[in-house]
Design an enzyme around this catalytic site. Structure first.
Site, PDB file in Angstrom:
ATOM      1  N   GLY A  46      35.141  44.647  29.509  1.00 33.93           N
ATOM      2  CA  GLY A  46      34.590  45.370  30.653  1.00 33.93           C
ATOM      3  C   GLY A  46      35.673  46.260  31.241  1.00 33.93           C
ATOM      4  CG  HIS A 140      38.134  45.679  38.894  1.00 31.98           C
ATOM      5  ND1 HIS A 140      39.484  45.673  39.143  1.00 31.98           N
ATOM      6  CD2 HIS A 140      37.965  44.981  37.740  1.00 31.98           C
ATOM      7  CE1 HIS A 140      40.109  44.995  38.179  1.00 31.98           C
ATOM      8  NE2 HIS A 140      39.210  44.561  37.319  1.00 31.98           N
TER       9      HIS A 140
HETATM   10  O1  K1U Z   1      40.084  44.305  33.347  1.00 31.24           O
HETATM   11  C1  K1U Z   1      38.896  44.067  33.216  1.00 31.24           C
HETATM   12  O2  K1U Z   1      38.143  44.130  34.169  1.00 31.24           O
HETATM   13  C2  K1U Z   1      38.372  43.698  31.857  1.00 31.24           C
HETATM   14  C3  K1U Z   1      38.350  42.202  31.603  1.00 31.24           C
HETATM   15  C4  K1U Z   1      36.932  41.703  31.837  1.00 31.24           C
HETATM   16  C5  K1U Z   1      36.752  40.232  31.995  1.00 31.24           C
HETATM   17  C6  K1U Z   1      37.255  39.342  31.074  1.00 31.24           C
HETATM   18  C7  K1U Z   1      37.039  37.973  31.236  1.00 31.24           C
HETATM   19  C8  K1U Z   1      36.308  37.521  32.296  1.00 31.24           C
HETATM   20  C9  K1U Z   1      35.845  38.403  33.221  1.00 31.24           C
HETATM   21  C10 K1U Z   1      36.045  39.766  33.070  1.00 31.24           C
HETATM   22  C11 K1U Z   1      38.780  41.991  30.166  1.00 31.24           C
HETATM   23  O3  K1U Z   1      38.163  42.479  29.266  1.00 31.24           O
HETATM   24  S1  K1U Z   1      40.184  41.020  29.880  1.00 31.24           S
HETATM   25  C12 K1U Z   1      40.279  40.960  28.081  1.00 31.24           C
HETATM   26  C13 K1U Z   1      39.271  40.064  27.461  1.00 31.24           C
HETATM   27  O4  K1U Z   1      38.601  39.309  28.122  1.00 31.24           O
HETATM   28  C14 K1U Z   1      39.047  40.127  26.001  1.00 31.24           C
HETATM   29  C15 K1U Z   1      39.825  40.913  25.182  1.00 31.24           C
HETATM   30  C16 K1U Z   1      39.587  40.945  23.807  1.00 31.24           C
HETATM   31  C17 K1U Z   1      38.598  40.195  23.253  1.00 31.24           C
HETATM   32  C18 K1U Z   1      37.838  39.384  24.051  1.00 31.24           C
HETATM   33  C19 K1U Z   1      38.050  39.354  25.430  1.00 31.24           C
HETATM   34 ZN    ZN Z   2      39.634  43.311  35.761  1.00 34.92          ZN
END
Ligand code: K1U
Ligand code: ZN
Length: 172
Positions: A46, A140
């Site tokens: 996301g 956010h």
């Molecule tokens: O920074 C962000 O808002 C993105 C975040 C979203 C999120 C992750 C987990 C729980 C709630 C919201 C991320 O994408 S962090 C990276 C991540 O979760 C991921 C990366 C690669 C593969 C699978 C997951």
């Molecule tokens: Zn975030």
């Protein structure tokens, strides 16, 4: 389409409250395309527009598993219309707080209202990872990071760790 730099803590832009979008037009779609490229490159699941320095109420997301085709999703002016009393705890990460993961408690299910890539008004209920991710991304839009849900000690340690990593990367 382009990969844009992602702001990290303690950038003050991340604390801004994002403003509503007036119309879903080609300029906005170009931003959403860039956001999706940026999110896939990170990689993440996301991204809120404020994380690429555009404090407007826009989120992109793709919760498809690696063995599934991409399922990009776009949320313009999203609102949570209801939230369950039942809470759920899940580990979260954030591209603006790299390498930090911790558990956050949030409502297990929420109702959503938003505009999509075409500007159509959508209403749907969310649970599981979609409920977690949309609440994280909507935080956010209100200048809130997942580390703001943690203790003051954990939050300050997380920010110090990200600052040190950025400094080390600059020195290298
Ligand atoms: O920074 C962000 O808002 C993105 C975040 C979203 C999120 C992750 C987990 C729980 C709630 C919201 C991320 O994408 S962090 C990276 C991540 O979760 C991921 C990366 C690669 C593969 C699978 C997951
Ligand atoms: Zn975030």
């Amino acid at each position: 389409m382009a990969v844009r730099p992602i702001l990290t803590v303690p950038d003050p832009v991340l604390k801004q409250v994002s403003t509503p979008v007036e119309s879903v037009d080609d300029e906005l779609r170009a931003l959403m395309d860039d956001m999706l490229d940026t999110m896939y490159a990170a990689p993440g699941i996301g991204l809120a527009a404020v994380q690429v320095g555009a404090p407007i109420r826009v989120i992109v997301m793709d919760l498809a598993r690696e063995d599934e085709p991409p399922q990009p999703r776009y949320f313009v002016n999203p609102e949570i219309t209801w939230a369950s009393e039942e809470m759920a705890v899940r580990e979260e990460g954030c591209l603006s707080v790299p390498e930090i993961y911790d558990e956050v408690e949030r409502p297990a299910r929420v109702g959503l209202k938003y505009q999509d890539y075409t500007g159509a008004q959508i209403e749907e209920d969310a649970e599981g990872l979609l409920a977690v991710c949309i609440q994280h991304e909507m935080d956010h839009l209100n200048g809130v990071l997942f580390i703001d849900h943690l203790s003051r000690l954990k939050r300050s340690r997380a920010i110090a760790k990200v600052k040190k990593a950025a400094k080390d990367a600059q020195a290298a």
